[in-house]
Design a protein around this motif. Structure first.
Motif, PDB file in Angstrom:
ATOM      1  N   ILE A 118       0.864  -1.179   0.000  1.00 45.41           N
ATOM      2  CA  ILE A 118       0.000   0.000   0.000  1.00 45.41           C
ATOM      3  C   ILE A 118       0.896   1.224   0.000  1.00 45.41           C
ATOM      4  N   ASP A 119       0.792   2.042  -1.003  1.00 46.47           N
ATOM      5  CA  ASP A 119       1.688   3.176  -1.177  1.00 46.47           C
ATOM      6  C   ASP A 119       1.320   4.326  -0.229  1.00 46.47           C
ATOM      7  N   LYS A 120       2.039   5.432  -0.353  1.00 42.82           N
ATOM      8  CA  LYS A 120       1.898   6.584   0.540  1.00 42.82           C
ATOM      9  C   LYS A 120       0.517   7.231   0.450  1.00 42.82           C
ATOM     10  N   HIS A 121       0.125   7.822   1.573  1.00 40.63           N
ATOM     11  CA  HIS A 121      -1.037   8.718   1.656  1.00 40.63           C
ATOM     12  C   HIS A 121      -2.362   8.038   1.298  1.00 40.63           C
ATOM     13  N   CYS A 122      -2.452   6.741   1.509  1.00 40.40           N
ATOM     14  CA  CYS A 122      -3.705   6.039   1.265  1.00 40.40           C
ATOM     15  C   CYS A 122      -4.564   6.015   2.524  1.00 40.40           C
ATOM     16  N   HIS A 123      -5.847   5.724   2.336  1.00 40.77           N
ATOM     17  CA  HIS A 123      -6.757   5.495   3.455  1.00 40.77           C
ATOM     18  C   HIS A 123      -7.540   4.227   3.161  1.00 40.77           C
ATOM     19  N   ILE A 124      -7.308   3.215   3.998  1.00 45.58           N
ATOM     20  CA  ILE A 124      -8.071   1.978   3.927  1.00 45.58           C
ATOM     21  C   ILE A 124      -9.113   2.085   5.038  1.00 45.58           C
ATOM     22  N   ALA A 125     -10.346   2.366   4.677  1.00 40.64           N
ATOM     23  CA  ALA A 125     -11.390   2.753   5.622  1.00 40.64           C
ATOM     24  C   ALA A 125     -11.848   1.557   6.469  1.00 40.64           C
ATOM     25  N   PRO A 126     -12.683   1.816   7.493  1.00 40.02           N
ATOM     26  CA  PRO A 126     -13.084   0.736   8.405  1.00 40.02           C
ATOM     27  C   PRO A 126     -13.721  -0.464   7.697  1.00 40.02           C
ATOM     28  N   GLY A 127     -13.354  -1.648   8.182  1.00 42.82           N
ATOM     29  CA  GLY A 127     -14.002  -2.876   7.751  1.00 42.82           C
ATOM     30  C   GLY A 127     -13.632  -3.386   6.384  1.00 42.82           C
ATOM     31  N   CYS A 128     -12.572  -2.872   5.789  1.00 42.16           N
ATOM     32  CA  CYS A 128     -12.150  -3.373   4.475  1.00 42.16           C
ATOM     33  C   CYS A 128     -11.458  -4.728   4.604  1.00 42.16           C
ATOM     34  N   VAL A 129     -11.534  -5.518   3.532  1.00 41.40           N
ATOM     35  CA  VAL A 129     -10.832  -6.800   3.466  1.00 41.40           C
ATOM     36  C   VAL A 129     -10.012  -6.829   2.190  1.00 41.40           C
ATOM     37  N   LEU A 130      -8.695  -6.926   2.350  1.00 41.10           N
ATOM     38  CA  LEU A 130      -7.767  -7.005   1.220  1.00 41.10           C
ATOM     39  C   LEU A 130      -7.138  -8.383   1.227  1.00 41.10           C
ATOM     40  N   SER A 131      -7.372  -9.168   0.173  1.00 41.51           N
ATOM     41  CA  SER A 131      -6.764 -10.484   0.068  1.00 41.51           C
ATOM     42  C   SER A 131      -5.279 -10.354  -0.284  1.00 41.51           C
ATOM     43  N   GLY A 132      -4.588 -11.472  -0.396  1.00 43.53           N
ATOM     44  CA  GLY A 132      -3.148 -11.451  -0.557  1.00 43.53           C
ATOM     45  C   GLY A 132      -2.674 -10.892  -1.884  1.00 43.53           C
ATOM     46  N   GLY A 133      -1.479 -10.308  -1.870  1.00 34.41           N
ATOM     47  CA  GLY A 133      -0.797  -9.887  -3.089  1.00 34.41           C
ATOM     48  C   GLY A 133      -1.360  -8.670  -3.779  1.00 34.41           C
ATOM     49  N   ILE A 134      -2.114  -7.845  -3.075  1.00 33.79           N
ATOM     50  CA  ILE A 134      -2.725  -6.651  -3.671  1.00 33.79           C
ATOM     51  C   ILE A 134      -1.730  -5.494  -3.671  1.00 33.79           C
ATOM     52  N   LYS A 135      -1.761  -4.672  -4.718  1.00 29.40           N
ATOM     53  CA  LYS A 135      -0.952  -3.462  -4.803  1.00 29.40           C
ATOM     54  C   LYS A 135      -1.886  -2.261  -4.940  1.00 29.40           C
ATOM     55  N   ILE A 136      -1.676  -1.259  -4.093  1.00 30.47           N
ATOM     56  CA  ILE A 136      -2.511  -0.063  -4.102  1.00 30.47           C
ATOM     57  C   ILE A 136      -1.620   1.160  -4.262  1.00 30.47           C
ATOM     58  N   GLY A 137      -1.940   2.016  -5.221  1.00 27.19           N
ATOM     59  CA  GLY A 137      -1.108   3.166  -5.541  1.00 27.19           C
ATOM     60  C   GLY A 137      -1.311   4.341  -4.598  1.00 27.19           C
ATOM     61  N   GLU A 138      -0.412   5.300  -4.700  1.00 31.96           N
ATOM     62  CA  GLU A 138      -0.368   6.471  -3.826  1.00 31.96           C
ATOM     63  C   GLU A 138      -1.675   7.268  -3.865  1.00 31.96           C
ATOM     64  N   GLY A 139      -2.110   7.682  -2.669  1.00 34.88           N
ATOM     65  CA  GLY A 139      -3.248   8.586  -2.572  1.00 34.88           C
ATOM     66  C   GLY A 139      -4.606   7.959  -2.797  1.00 34.88           C
ATOM     67  N   THR A 140      -4.678   6.649  -2.790  1.00 33.27           N
ATOM     68  CA  THR A 140      -5.946   5.966  -3.054  1.00 33.27           C
ATOM     69  C   THR A 140      -6.761   5.806  -1.779  1.00 33.27           C
ATOM     70  N   HIS A 141      -8.079   5.918  -1.931  1.00 34.11           N
ATOM     71  CA  HIS A 141      -9.017   5.743  -0.818  1.00 34.11           C
ATOM     72  C   HIS A 141      -9.863   4.507  -1.093  1.00 34.11           C
ATOM     73  N   ILE A 142      -9.805   3.554  -0.165  1.00 33.86           N
ATOM     74  CA  ILE A 142     -10.636   2.352  -0.254  1.00 33.86           C
ATOM     75  C   ILE A 142     -11.768   2.514   0.757  1.00 33.86           C
ATOM     76  N   GLY A 143     -13.002   2.630   0.265  1.00 33.01           N
ATOM     77  CA  GLY A 143     -14.130   2.985   1.108  1.00 33.01           C
ATOM     78  C   GLY A 143     -14.536   1.903   2.098  1.00 33.01           C
ATOM     79  N   THR A 144     -15.288   2.309   3.087  1.00 34.38           N
ATOM     80  CA  THR A 144     -15.707   1.445   4.179  1.00 34.38           C
ATOM     81  C   THR A 144     -16.324   0.136   3.672  1.00 34.38           C
ATOM     82  N   GLY A 145     -15.812  -0.967   4.209  1.00 32.95           N
ATOM     83  CA  GLY A 145     -16.377  -2.275   3.911  1.00 32.95           C
ATOM     84  C   GLY A 145     -16.081  -2.833   2.542  1.00 32.95           C
ATOM     85  N   ALA A 146     -15.221  -2.187   1.773  1.00 28.83           N
ATOM     86  CA  ALA A 146     -14.874  -2.709   0.447  1.00 28.83           C
ATOM     87  C   ALA A 146     -14.062  -4.000   0.583  1.00 28.83           C
ATOM     88  N   LYS A 147     -14.184  -4.859  -0.443  1.00 28.32           N
ATOM     89  CA  LYS A 147     -13.433  -6.115  -0.475  1.00 28.32           C
ATOM     90  C   LYS A 147     -12.706  -6.225  -1.810  1.00 28.32           C
TER      91      LYS A 147
END
Length: 210
Positions: free
Chosen positions: A142-171
């Protein structure tokens, strides 16, 4: 754990959660900065605007970036980058109930909230929020300045770029790549890679106009 006193930047809801963690850690809080004096339920001292921080020696204190983000992570990133250029350091703040693998890597100013689970070989870069009860499985980046909001589930091997917001409860399913400055809507199920500067929402997640 660092024992330097801290100044909190911001006084909103995210700040309240961080203050609660700092109290658990028995950190000394000098005060908070905000554009205007506001009610503070913890009775923490109001120092003035953010410019007041520049009166302190960067070697003697740490900062806590208490700006949250509902969708736009840029204000939070701007605060971090400005004070880093002035020589200040940001505290990495971790709730004692979080479960973090010894092989995980956390950058400067990362914030891990209550009930979060960080599995082996996860790498979380500077100034990222992993919010309440989020689960990040093995080998994610997970790169810089991201927000992984409450209740998210990220499975293995995921890449997330800078400044990204993953909303509440996303999978997000395994081995997905998500670009920079992406907004993933709350409750979305991400089954495919997402390019930079996109907004996606739904089950399965599809691109929508910003």
């Amino acid at each position: 754990m660092c024992s330097k006193p801290v100044i909190i930047i911001g006084n909103g809801g995210h700040a309240r959660v961080l203050v609660d963690i700092l109290f658990m850690q028995k950190r000394e809080i000098i005060g908070y900065t905000a554009p205007n004096k506001e009610n503070n339920p913890y009775s923490i001292t109001y120092l003035g605007g953010d410019e007041e921080i520049l009166k302190y020696d960067p070697q003697e204190i740490e900062l806590v970036n208490a700006l949250g983000s509902i969708s736009d992570t840029k204000p939070r990133a701007n605060i971090f980058n400005f004070f880093k250029l002035k020589g200040f350091r940001f505290s990495t703040t971790i709730h004692p109930s979080a479960v973090i693998s010894e092989t995980a890597t956390l950058g400067e100013g990362v914030q891990i909230m209550a009930g979060a689970v960080i599995q082996p070989f996860v790498n979380i870069a500077d100034n990222t929020i992993v919010n309440t009860s989020t689960c990040i499985d093995h080998d994610c980046f997970i790169d810089k300045h991201c927000h992984i909001a409450p209740g998210c589930v990220l499975s293995g091997g995921i890449k997330i770029g800078e400044g990204t917001h993953i909303g509440t409860g996303a999978k997000i399913i395994q081995n997905i790549s998500i670009g920079k400055n992406v907004l993933v809507g709350a409750g979305s199920l991400v089954l495919r890679d997402i390019g930079d500067n996109k907004k996606v929402y739904g089950n399965p997640a599809k691109e929508v106009s910003k």
